[in-house]
Write a protein that holds these residues in place. Structure first.
Motif, PDB file in Angstrom:
ATOM      1  N   HIS A 114       0.824  -1.209   0.000  1.00 52.70           N
ATOM      2  CA  HIS A 114       0.000   0.000   0.000  1.00 52.70           C
ATOM      3  C   HIS A 114       0.859   1.260   0.000  1.00 52.70           C
ATOM      4  N   SER A 115       1.929   1.255   0.767  1.00 51.29           N
ATOM      5  CA  SER A 115       2.754   2.460   0.898  1.00 51.29           C
ATOM      6  C   SER A 115       3.769   2.607  -0.238  1.00 51.29           C
ATOM      7  N   SER A 116       3.972   1.534  -1.010  1.00 49.70           N
ATOM      8  CA  SER A 116       4.922   1.613  -2.114  1.00 49.70           C
ATOM      9  C   SER A 116       4.321   2.389  -3.280  1.00 49.70           C
ATOM     10  N   GLU A 117       5.175   3.113  -3.980  1.00 52.51           N
ATOM     11  CA  GLU A 117       4.722   3.847  -5.168  1.00 52.51           C
ATOM     12  C   GLU A 117       4.924   3.031  -6.442  1.00 52.51           C
ATOM     13  N   ASP A 118       5.476   1.829  -6.298  1.00 60.56           N
ATOM     14  CA  ASP A 118       5.774   0.997  -7.455  1.00 60.56           C
ATOM     15  C   ASP A 118       5.106  -0.373  -7.337  1.00 60.56           C
ATOM     16  N   VAL A 119       5.013  -1.036  -8.464  1.00 61.18           N
ATOM     17  CA  VAL A 119       4.537  -2.419  -8.533  1.00 61.18           C
ATOM     18  C   VAL A 119       5.640  -3.251  -9.162  1.00 61.18           C
ATOM     19  N   LEU A 120       6.008  -4.338  -8.500  1.00 62.14           N
ATOM     20  CA  LEU A 120       7.036  -5.217  -9.046  1.00 62.14           C
ATOM     21  C   LEU A 120       6.408  -6.220 -10.009  1.00 62.14           C
ATOM     22  N   ALA A 121       7.068  -6.442 -11.135  1.00 64.02           N
ATOM     23  CA  ALA A 121       6.568  -7.393 -12.132  1.00 64.02           C
ATOM     24  C   ALA A 121       7.747  -8.093 -12.780  1.00 64.02           C
ATOM     25  N   ARG A 122       7.692  -9.402 -12.808  1.00 64.59           N
ATOM     26  CA  ARG A 122       8.758 -10.202 -13.433  1.00 64.59           C
ATOM     27  C   ARG A 122       8.267 -10.656 -14.804  1.00 64.59           C
ATOM     28  N   LEU A 123       9.011 -10.264 -15.850  1.00 61.05           N
ATOM     29  CA  LEU A 123       8.569 -10.501 -17.224  1.00 61.05           C
ATOM     30  C   LEU A 123       9.575 -11.343 -17.999  1.00 61.05           C
ATOM     31  N   ILE A 159      13.246 -10.383 -16.648  1.00 58.20           N
ATOM     32  CA  ILE A 159      13.616  -9.137 -15.982  1.00 58.20           C
ATOM     33  C   ILE A 159      12.561  -8.803 -14.950  1.00 58.20           C
ATOM     34  N   GLU A 160      12.985  -8.130 -13.883  1.00 62.95           N
ATOM     35  CA  GLU A 160      12.048  -7.675 -12.862  1.00 62.95           C
ATOM     36  C   GLU A 160      11.937  -6.159 -12.949  1.00 62.95           C
ATOM     37  N   LEU A 161      10.726  -5.709 -13.229  1.00 56.64           N
ATOM     38  CA  LEU A 161      10.480  -4.272 -13.365  1.00 56.64           C
ATOM     39  C   LEU A 161       9.867  -3.722 -12.091  1.00 56.64           C
ATOM     40  N   SER A 162      10.231  -2.501 -11.776  1.00 56.24           N
ATOM     41  CA  SER A 162       9.583  -1.756 -10.718  1.00 56.24           C
ATOM     42  C   SER A 162       8.836  -0.619 -11.405  1.00 56.24           C
ATOM     43  N   VAL A 163       7.537  -0.834 -11.604  1.00 57.53           N
ATOM     44  CA  VAL A 163       6.739   0.089 -12.409  1.00 57.53           C
ATOM     45  C   VAL A 163       5.976   1.052 -11.497  1.00 57.53           C
ATOM     46  N   PRO A 164       6.105   2.370 -11.711  1.00 59.37           N
ATOM     47  CA  PRO A 164       5.328   3.326 -10.905  1.00 59.37           C
ATOM     48  C   PRO A 164       3.828   3.079 -11.050  1.00 59.37           C
ATOM     49  N   LYS A 165       3.120   3.125  -9.946  1.00 54.15           N
ATOM     50  CA  LYS A 165       1.669   2.921  -9.994  1.00 54.15           C
ATOM     51  C   LYS A 165       0.990   3.987 -10.849  1.00 54.15           C
ATOM     52  N   ALA A 166       1.595   5.162 -10.918  1.00 56.12           N
ATOM     53  CA  ALA A 166       1.016   6.241 -11.715  1.00 56.12           C
ATOM     54  C   ALA A 166       0.980   5.888 -13.198  1.00 56.12           C
ATOM     55  N   ASP A 167       1.857   4.951 -13.623  1.00 61.18           N
ATOM     56  CA  ASP A 167       1.881   4.560 -15.038  1.00 61.18           C
ATOM     57  C   ASP A 167       0.904   3.428 -15.346  1.00 61.18           C
ATOM     58  N   LEU A 168       0.190   2.949 -14.314  1.00 57.86           N
ATOM     59  CA  LEU A 168      -0.690   1.792 -14.491  1.00 57.86           C
ATOM     60  C   LEU A 168      -2.144   2.129 -14.199  1.00 57.86           C
ATOM     61  N   THR A 169      -2.492   3.395 -14.347  1.00 60.64           N
ATOM     62  CA  THR A 169      -3.828   3.833 -13.945  1.00 60.64           C
ATOM     63  C   THR A 169      -4.943   3.086 -14.667  1.00 60.64           C
ATOM     64  N   ARG A 170      -4.689   2.656 -15.896  1.00 60.38           N
ATOM     65  CA  ARG A 170      -5.747   2.016 -16.693  1.00 60.38           C
ATOM     66  C   ARG A 170      -6.228   0.716 -16.046  1.00 60.38           C
ATOM     67  N   LEU A 171      -5.305  -0.036 -15.434  1.00 63.16           N
ATOM     68  CA  LEU A 171      -5.671  -1.324 -14.830  1.00 63.16           C
ATOM     69  C   LEU A 171      -5.281  -1.395 -13.355  1.00 63.16           C
ATOM     70  N   MET A 172      -5.053  -0.227 -12.732  1.00 67.64           N
ATOM     71  CA  MET A 172      -4.565  -0.224 -11.354  1.00 67.64           C
ATOM     72  C   MET A 172      -5.558  -0.851 -10.390  1.00 67.64           C
ATOM     73  N   GLY A 173      -6.847  -0.693 -10.648  1.00 65.02           N
ATOM     74  CA  GLY A 173      -7.856  -1.286  -9.773  1.00 65.02           C
ATOM     75  C   GLY A 173      -7.758  -2.804  -9.748  1.00 65.02           C
ATOM     76  N   ILE A 174      -7.607  -3.411 -10.917  1.00 64.51           N
ATOM     77  CA  ILE A 174      -7.492  -4.871 -11.009  1.00 64.51           C
ATOM     78  C   ILE A 174      -6.184  -5.337 -10.375  1.00 64.51           C
ATOM     79  N   ILE A 175      -5.100  -4.602 -10.636  1.00 60.33           N
ATOM     80  CA  ILE A 175      -3.792  -4.970 -10.088  1.00 60.33           C
ATOM     81  C   ILE A 175      -3.830  -4.926  -8.562  1.00 60.33           C
ATOM     82  N   ASP A 176      -4.393  -3.843  -8.020  1.00 58.43           N
ATOM     83  CA  ASP A 176      -4.518  -3.731  -6.557  1.00 58.43           C
ATOM     84  C   ASP A 176      -5.345  -4.875  -5.996  1.00 58.43           C
TER      85      ASP A 176
END
Length: 199
Positions: free
Chosen positions: A34-43, A65-82
């Motif tokens: 919740h407090s993180s500004e990023d989402v980790l994703a391994r692709l 690769i493991e990405l640390s993606v800012p939540k601000a860049d995922l607004t389109r699907l952020m609800g589902i991701i959360d």
């Protein structure tokens, strides 16, 4: 006996402690996400896709690769991701608590001198199920969450989620081994009792 098997009361307090520890651990993970500004994703690359340049690096077939993606860049699907990330943690906590409940029940039967009843067998089976189900369900939810990150970044044609199945295989082996050990002890105890009856 140690670890909560000394008495019914000690067993109850020990399992309550383990349950509280599981809740605190899960709560800490929820807060960290919740407090993180990023989402980790391994692709990793989609099957049959040539090497691709992604975020300043080159993704080769067979690598990940493991990405640390800012939540601000995922607004389109952020609800589902959360939902999937929070859900994975909460569902994992529930599975742990259910498993601890059956551990408590089994330990209680051992303390009372009834470790080989049908109810005790059910407890052992359910403990094994919880061990195997935990990585399966949480891993699947994390997989869906990572796929949502891929979709939000519009990388579906190039990359897919990379999830290790080692944890699942280990959990299944442990669950099966637990059943085997219990069955062996049960059979050994039965043979010992039969032998005593023949003496």
């Amino acid at each position: 006996m140690a670890y909560g098997l000394g008495s019914a009361r000690a067993n109850k307090w020990a399992m309550a402690f383990y349950a509280a520890a599981a809740v605190v651990w899960s709560g800490r993970r929820l807060w960290q996400y919740h407090s993180s500004e990023d989402v980790l994703a391994r692709l990793e690359l989609q099957s049959g896709t040539p090497p691709a340049e992604l975020f300043g690096g080159r993704l080769e077939p067979g690598n990940s690769i493991e990405l640390s993606v800012p939540k601000a860049d995922l607004t389109r699907l952020m609800g589902i991701i959360d939902f999937l990330r929070y859900g994975s943690i909460v569902v994992g906590m529930v599975i742990i608590l259910v498993g601890l409940l059956f551990v408590y029940r089994f330990c209680d039967r051992v303390i009372m001198g009834n470790p080989f009843t049908n109810a005790a067998r059910t407890d052992v089976v359910m403990i094994g199920v919880c061990i195997a189900v935990y990585p399966a369900i949480t891993g699947f939810m994390n997989l869906l969450g990572t796929n949502s990150v891929v979709g939000a970044l519009e990388l579906s044609d190039v990359a897919t989620s990379s999830i290790s199945t080692v944890g699942l295989y280990v959990a299944v082996v442990v669950a099966v081994f637990l059943q085997f050990v219990y069955a062996t002890i049960t059979q050994g105890t039965k043979l010992a009792r039969d032998a005593e009856g023949l003496v």
